[in-house]
Design an enzyme around this catalytic site. Structure first.
Site, PDB file in Angstrom:
ATOM      1  N   ASP A  79     -10.066   2.392   3.107  1.00  0.00           N
ATOM      2  CA  ASP A  79     -10.269   1.599   4.318  1.00  0.00           C
ATOM      3  C   ASP A  79     -11.157   2.331   5.325  1.00  0.00           C
ATOM      4  O   ASP A  79     -12.067   1.741   5.910  1.00  0.00           O
ATOM      5  CB  ASP A  79      -8.919   1.262   4.963  1.00  0.00           C
ATOM      6  CG  ASP A  79      -8.137   0.227   4.181  1.00  0.00           C
ATOM      7  OD1 ASP A  79      -8.764  -0.586   3.475  1.00  0.00           O
ATOM      8  OD2 ASP A  79      -6.895   0.226   4.269  1.00  0.00           O
TER       9      ASP A  79
ATOM     10  N   LYS B 113       0.811  -1.216   0.000  1.00  0.00           N
ATOM     11  CA  LYS B 113       0.000   0.000   0.000  1.00  0.00           C
ATOM     12  C   LYS B 113       0.849   1.272   0.000  1.00  0.00           C
ATOM     13  O   LYS B 113       0.511   2.248  -0.678  1.00  0.00           O
ATOM     14  CB  LYS B 113      -0.962   0.004   1.187  1.00  0.00           C
ATOM     15  CG  LYS B 113      -2.046  -1.059   1.105  1.00  0.00           C
ATOM     16  CD  LYS B 113      -3.005  -0.949   2.282  1.00  0.00           C
ATOM     17  CE  LYS B 113      -4.085  -2.018   2.217  1.00  0.00           C
ATOM     18  NZ  LYS B 113      -5.069  -1.894   3.329  1.00  0.00           N
TER      19      LYS B 113
END
Length: 282
Positions: free
Chosen positions: A106, A69
């Protein structure tokens, strides 16, 4: 002339366990879209080049999971505010000029899950307690502050890691070691577990909730088992609870919309499909 098939993938290392193809495949079929979504294992040392060359790989975008990420974010030409704040991107796409763009969804997945399963959960904009200090915790702290929580306490076994998060997010966040947990539980409106403790195959999350106010909502982002010991204990004493599978589903929505042009919905049927694939009894 044949229609162009848009293709996206989930990437990470390893990535074979990802349920993202099941989720996006369900939405592609539901909306009758000519598209594909698969998996590609991308090792960290090859990740930057891979993401910068999505178009040459025939892809319109990608999801990114651990451990890539941060690498994905650094490879992007443009990041949304959340990804810039996190220094991490889990959703990539190419804009009309060919720029590689990134977002971190997220926190949006966390909010979408609670909004769906506990409507009005943030009405009081009170005090939250977050267990853990990893990437998920950072996203959730950001999400809670975006909903104007007055105080967010981060508890971690290594207090320094909690302090690092709080230093990033400012005066409404407070770092603590695990020994402070019992006292803090008596003062919160929301408890969120972002650690892997209590997950199938991991060590148990040993916590006594007897001091937790009965109105406090308890959320565990672990979804295997679906009802963790934390959620069981909370339910027994009358606290409202929300499990973690919805965060996985809701964080996938923005990427699908970017790549395939339709904003999908998280439905009971999709939830049941993913839980069945996970072997979770409901």
């Amino acid at each position: 002339m044949s229609a162009v098939v848009k293709k996206a993938v989930v990437t990470g290392h390893p990535v074979a366990h990802s349920r993202s193809p099941l989720i996006h495949g369900y939405w592609l079929e539901q909306h009758g879209i000519l598209g594909e979504y698969g998996r590609i294992d991308v090792a960290p040392e090859a990740a930057s080049d891979f993401y910068r060359n999505l178009r040459s790989a025939g892809l319109v975008g990608a999801n990114v999971t651990v451990p890539n990420k941060e690498i994905a974010a650094s490879a992007c030409d443009w990041l949304d505010e959340t990804a810039r704040t996190m220094g991490a991107a889990n959703t990539l796409w190419l804009d009309e000029t060919g720029r590689l763009c990134g977002a971190n969804t997220d926190g949006m997945g966390f909010l979408g899950n609670l909004d769906q399963l506990a409507p009005g959960w943030n009405r009081s904009q009170g005090t939250a307690l977050v267990l853990g200090a990893g990437g998920a915790a950072r996203a959730i702290v950001w999400a809670l502050l975006s909903r104007d929580f007055t105080a967010v306490h981060v508890v971690n076994r290594t207090e320094e890691k909690a302090r690092k998060i709080c230093d990033e997010f400012g005066s409404k966040t407070f770092a603590h070691g695990w020994e402070s947990l019992g006292t803090l539980l008596g003062k919160v409106d929301l408890l969120v577990n972002t650690t892997s403790l209590g997950m199938t195959g991991k060590q148990p999350l040993e916590i006594d909730l007897s001091n937790l106010p009965r109105h406090a909502l308890v959320n565990d982002i672990v979804y295997s088992p679906l009802e963790t010991e934390l959620l069981k204990q909370a339910a027994v004493q009358g606290n409202p609870t929300v499990d973690g599978i919805g965060m996985l589903l809701h964080q996938a929505v923005p990427g699908f919309e970017r790549w395939f042009g339709v904003r999908p919905e998280v439905t009971d049927d999709l939830r049941a499909l993913v839980l069945k694939d996970l072997g979770v009894n409901v």
